[in-house]
Scaffold this active site. Structure first.
Site, PDB file in Angstrom:
ATOM      1  N   GLU A   1       3.929 -13.736  -2.552  1.00 42.86           N
ATOM      2  CA  GLU A   1       5.740 -14.186  -2.263  1.00 42.86           C
ATOM      3  C   GLU A   1       6.496 -14.634  -2.768  1.00 42.86           C
ATOM      4  O   GLU A   1       6.927 -15.082  -1.912  1.00 42.86           O
ATOM      5  CB  GLU A   1       5.462 -13.623  -0.368  1.00 42.86           C
ATOM      6  CG  GLU A   1       4.746 -12.684   0.491  1.00 42.86           C
ATOM      7  CD  GLU A   1       4.969 -12.521   1.688  1.00 42.86           C
ATOM      8  OE1 GLU A   1       5.763 -12.441   2.220  1.00 42.86           O
ATOM      9  OE2 GLU A   1       4.276 -12.086   1.817  1.00 42.86           O
TER      10      GLU A   1
ATOM     11  N   SER B   1       0.926  -1.063  -0.264  1.00 40.81           N
ATOM     12  CA  SER B   1      -0.082  -0.283  -0.139  1.00 40.81           C
ATOM     13  C   SER B   1       0.577   1.471   0.503  1.00 40.81           C
ATOM     14  O   SER B   1       1.966   1.396   0.500  1.00 40.81           O
ATOM     15  CB  SER B   1      -0.458   0.269   1.220  1.00 40.81           C
ATOM     16  OG  SER B   1      -2.212   1.157   1.178  1.00 40.81           O
TER      17      SER B   1
ATOM     18  N   TYR C   1      -0.323   3.176  12.222  1.00 40.96           N
ATOM     19  CA  TYR C   1       1.150   2.459  12.006  1.00 40.96           C
ATOM     20  C   TYR C   1       2.090   3.167  13.168  1.00 40.96           C
ATOM     21  O   TYR C   1       2.381   4.334  13.541  1.00 40.96           O
ATOM     22  CB  TYR C   1       2.218   3.077  10.400  1.00 40.96           C
ATOM     23  CG  TYR C   1       3.082   2.963  10.275  1.00 40.96           C
ATOM     24  CD1 TYR C   1       3.466   2.405   9.171  1.00 40.96           C
ATOM     25  CD2 TYR C   1       4.017   2.991  10.669  1.00 40.96           C
ATOM     26  CE1 TYR C   1       3.729   1.630   8.413  1.00 40.96           C
ATOM     27  CE2 TYR C   1       5.340   3.225  10.243  1.00 40.96           C
ATOM     28  CZ  TYR C   1       5.608   1.915   8.766  1.00 40.96           C
ATOM     29  OH  TYR C   1       6.605   1.893   8.657  1.00 40.96           O
TER      30      TYR C   1
END
Length: 608
Positions: A318, A270, A524
């Site tokens: 991934e 993001s 965050y």
């Protein structure tokens, strides 16, 4: 001049030129590579100089050689760090080990495999030298750097290859499969979740497939506003190529300078401007992925009802489901006007409520961010010395807030971004201004927003600077519904403080809200504390583990945009349920039954 031009000087400044946004000149472009390739190959005994032309970050830390952080022009930072983390920034930084001191294992690549890889990509793009293999061993997580700086290299890739196109990737994947080897895709090497290093106990040869030569925008469909792009392109190069045609992708993660499109897709990234442009999963309309013996290709249609989404399965995989080679992404015309305004709130609670109401309003913002009081105090501490009129204006603003009854220790700094034509930007700013006023906030101005734009990529340099001086600093991110954000925030702060106490250190944890959505937002967190023993990762795991566990216990996700990798895998079942974790493991095993594709990432089956 805004009163905050000097009062909140962003985060920090690397020693040489500025880092960039997609709309500015890149600060690191043209700086020296992580290694001098000719000198490297002479030292390592390779047949000739490396000719792949791909620049990597320094082997022992973030960014290019010659780019770093310095606190000496920020007079308030040293006392701030002493008070809150018990570390003196005037302490000389511990030098990185000399590369020749690293115990780099010998390559285990058999000659037959090397020959096959040479046929696949060209002999000059196959490398077994020590520096190449060390650069491709770890990402840039704190755990990675602590291990690397301690000379902990139990397993490195045995060979690094640089394909130029999808055909070469297919040949590499097939050669790796035929040799019963392991393949780890490598983009910019910026992972902070441990998803790049080979398993410690892996006995098979390990091939690192570096996509750095696959760095072109192949076409732009202007009518559909889509671009077809090779997966190895770095953020600045992608925006340069799109910008030359009048377009932008608008994806600006903190790792922008050193991460690739393929890496963004593989880790479900993001960016700061996701309020407008969406996350990478929203931007990715189709992709091509090489698996052993085949290529998965989806179409860039606007929507489809074709069963469970193969595109969605591949996003965030991934490397477990193959190597991403091309991506169709949404692009937008470069905005006519772009501004980021700063605001103050009397409390974090007021700021969070304002962000929630902005998300529910008619304003179309590009970013919405508010720091808690601790992160705001850190921002103030990182400002350079005020000069001229600006320092008096800043003092005057604080005096006004104090007269209004604000607790200056609780002030929270916010940024909101706007894009579009002048009339649209003006209208959106008016809507936001009303929301801010309703929640007791004030408009500060444009200056801090310009500094935020310049400095948003600096945080990893500060982390490395602290690590050099004996402090462990890291970040963790989560997302939750609006109704749960403040309880989650309080719970994480409380659990982190308990963890600091268990370790026996003075610790610091701070937070900001960003990436607002219809139903919630990202929180965050950044934390730091002084290393107190010869086993720093044991101490670190106590704190990091407490933060991550607090996320899932309070209803958040284990990661909003830093992916799972190895370091977050232990919380996966708590996040998506044990059955969900089993489904992912079954999917990976169905595509890759022999565990050759980046084994252990996401669903952990290996020792890390």
């Amino acid at each position: 001049m805004s009163p905050m031009d000097s009062a909140a000087d962003g985060t920090a400044t690397p020693d040489d030129a500025r880092q960039r946004t997609p709309f500015d000149t890149p600060g690191e472009r043209g700086s020296s590579s992580v290694v001098d390739q000719a000198a490297q190959d002479a030292r390592e005994g390779d047949a000739g100089p490396a000719d792949h032309g791909v620049q990597h970050m320094k082997w022992y830390g973030w960014g290019r050689e010659g780019v770093g952080f310095d606190h000496r022009d920020k007079p308030r930072l040293r006392p701030f760090v002493i008070e809150n983390v018990d570390v003196d920034l005037d302490t000389p930084g511990a030098p990185a080990l000399d590369f020749d001191q690293l115990p780099v294992p010998e390559s285990r690549a058999p000659q037959e495999l090397l020959d096959a890889l040479g046929r696949a990509v060209g002999r000059g793009h196959v490398h077994t030298g020590a520096m190449e293999r060390v650069v491709h061993t770890y990402g840039k997580s704190l755990t990675d750097l602590v291990r690397l700086r301690a000379g902990d290299l139990p397993r490195t890739p045995d060979v690094v290859v640089y394909p130029a196109d999808e055909d070469a990737v297919r040949a590499v994947v097939d050669a790796t499969t035929a040799a019963d080897a392991v393949l780890v895709p490598f983009g910019g090497g910026s992972s902070i979740s441990g998803s790049l290093h080979p398993p410690r106990d892996e006995e098979r040869p390990v091939v690192s497939l570096d996509l750095g030569r696959m760095n072109k925008v192949l076409e732009v469909d202007e009518h559909s506003r889509l671009a077809r792009v090779q997966a190895g392109v770095l953020g600045p190069d992608l925006e340069d190529q799109l910008g030359a045609r009048g377009w932008t992708m608008g994806h600006v993660p903190d790792s922008f300078t050193h991460s690739t499109l393929g890496g963004w897709v593989a880790t479900r990234s993001s960016g700061a401007q996701s309020d407008k442009y969406g996350d990478i999963s929203d931007m990715t309309r189709a992709l091509r992925v090489v698996q052993p013996g085949r290529v998965v290709a989806t179409r860039p249609v606007p929507s489809q009802a074709t069963g469970p989404s193969v595109r969605e399965m591949l996003i965030g995989s991934e490397g477990r489901l193959g190597v991403i080679t091309e991506v169709w992404v949404q692009v937008h015309r470069l905005p006519e006007k772009r501004e980021i305004l700063a605001y103050f709130y009397p409390s974090f609670e007021a700021g969070v409520a304002a962000m929630r109401d902005i998300a529910a309003s008619d304003a179309a913002t590009t970013l919405t961010r508010v720091s808690d009081a601790r992160e705001t105090a850190f921002s103030f501490a990182t400002r350079k010395k005020s000069k001229g009129v600006s320092k008096y204006v800043s003092r005057g603003l604080m005096a006004v807030l104090k007269r209004r009854g604000w607790d200056l220790d609780a002030v929270c700094l916010s940024f909101v971004g706007f894009e579009g034509g002048p009339d649209k930007v003006k209208a959106d700013q008016a809507v936001v201004r009303d929301v801010v006023k309703r929640h007791g906030g004030i408009v500060v101005g444009k200056g801090p927003g310009q500094l935020y734009d310049q400095k948003k990529f600096d945080t990893p340099y500060i982390r490395d600077y602290l690590l050099d001086r004996g402090a462990l600093a890291d970040v963790s991110d989560t997302a939750a519904p609006w109704s749960q954000l403040l309880p989650l925030y309080t719970h994480v702060r409380r659990e982190a403080d308990k963890a600091f106490a268990r370790v026996g250190v003075k610790g610091w944890i701070m937070c900001h809200l960003s990436h607002s959505y219809h139903g919630g937002a990202c929180l965050y967190f950044t934390f730091a504390f002084r290393q107190t023993s010869d086993t720093p990762l044991v101490e670190y795991d106590v704190v990091k583990g407490a933060v991550q566990q607090a996320f899932v216990d309070a209803g958040g996700t284990l990661s909003h945009h830093h992916s799972v990798g190895v370091e977050h895998a232990r919380w996966l079942a708590e996040d998506i349920s044990p059955a969900g974790r089993e489904m992912l493991g079954e999917l990976f095993a169905a595509v890759d039954p022999d565990g050759r594709l980046n084994p252990g990432a996401v669903v952990q089956e290996r020792s890390s």
